[in-house]
Design an enzyme around this catalytic site. Structure first.
Site, short mmCIF file in Angstrom:
data_model
loop_
_atom_site.label_atom_id
_atom_site.label_comp_id
_atom_site.label_asym_id
_atom_site.label_seq_id
_atom_site.Cartn_x
_atom_site.Cartn_y
_atom_site.Cartn_z
N HIS A 16 0.83 -1.21 0.00
CA HIS A 16 0.00 0.00 0.00
C HIS A 16 0.87 1.26 0.00
CE1 HIS A 16 -2.85 -2.98 1.91
NE2 HIS A 16 -3.59 -2.50 0.94
N LYS A 127 -1.48 -6.47 -8.39
CA LYS A 127 -1.67 -7.81 -7.83
C LYS A 127 -3.07 -8.35 -8.12
CE LYS A 127 -2.34 -8.77 -3.42
NZ LYS A 127 -3.43 -9.79 -3.38
N LEU A 162 2.91 -9.34 -1.49
CA LEU A 162 2.40 -8.82 -0.23
C LEU A 162 0.88 -8.78 -0.27
CD1 LEU A 162 4.75 -5.82 0.67
CD2 LEU A 162 4.76 -8.13 1.59
#
Length: 256
Positions: A16, A127, A162
């Site tokens: 993020h 992602k 992640l």
């Protein structure tokens, strides 16, 4: 003054932060939205246990971005129900097949966030490739003034993408999950032929990954492709009780 929006469900991590840093390069003001959206979770999914770490999230982006953390009543007011968007045929593929209605919920909440924040640019990670493709289409149709910017996936040292859900993994499950980046590296190195993909699937299953799919798709249509040239390798599987997804750009080669 330009404004960038980074939509999230919280439980922020370095992935993020990469989105926030890119947003800071593109706009004068950055807003990080934090909202665990109930409409994108299906029955039996992890809505109730999805990590909610608002205080830690605020601390992580302090000085980098403003935090917008609306309530469900603010996002979905009873006296003015928002338009429910439908993802269409592409939304029924892959994650949409495994999680019916998921992308309808995603598009509906992103549309609402765009209405509430009114950004000039919105930042998303690669992602969730299927999500990114669908949001690009929705934004072009409903919010043509908003630029959609994609940021490459941030990975752990062994290559695992992640994810806020990685914290669900036990030590043994985390070792099993390491097979995912290993499989991706093998496909990238050897070329995404049917034989290489088949071997990668075996590798994942042998490592304890309950494989849903590992396929090459057209980056835009999301349909399976074996045509020579650029494609997207997409993956989903369950490790323990945790569903993980990933993708990367690959080249489909024809064996001679």
């Amino acid at each position: 003054m330009t404004k960038a929006l980074v939509p999230t469900m919280g439980a922020l991590h370095d992935g993020h932060l990469a989105l926030v840093n890119r947003a800071r390069e593109l706009a004068d003001t950055v807003v990080v939205s934090i909202f665990v959206n109930p409409t994108q979770f299906g029955a039996g999914e992890d809505f109730d246990r999805y990590p909610r770490t608002l205080d830690a999230d605020r601390a992580l982006v302090a000085g980098l971005a403003d935090v917008f953390a609306p309530t469900a009543d603010e996002v979905y007011p009873a006296d003015a129900p928002p338009v429910v968007l439908h993802a269409g045929a592409r939304g029924d593929l892959w994650e949409g097949a495994a999680r019916p209605g998921h992308f309808d919920g995603v598009l509906t909440v992103v549309n609402r966030l765009f209405e509430m924040v009114r950004p000039d640019v919105a930042i998303f990670g690669e992602k969730d490739w299927q999500q990114l493709a669908l949001i690009r289409t929705m934004a072009a149709e409903r919010h043509p003034s908003i630029r959609i910017e994609a940021v490459p996936t941030v990975r752990e040292p062994d290559g695992l993408a992640l994810s806020s859900r990685n914290r669900y993994l036990s030590e043994d499950e985390r070792r099993s999950a390491a097979a995912i980046p290993t499989a991706f590296k093998a496909v990238a190195r050897r070329g995404a032929t049917p034989e290489v993909l088949a071997a990668a699937r075996v590798h994942l299953r042998n490592a304890g990954v309950n494989l849903d799919y590992l396929n090459t798709v057209d980056p835009v249509t999301l349909e399976v492709t074996e045509a020579p040239g650029p494609a997207r390798l997409i993956f989903a599987g369950i490790v323990g009780t945790t569903r993980l997804i990933d993708n990367q750009a690959v080249e489909i080669v024809v064996e001679r």
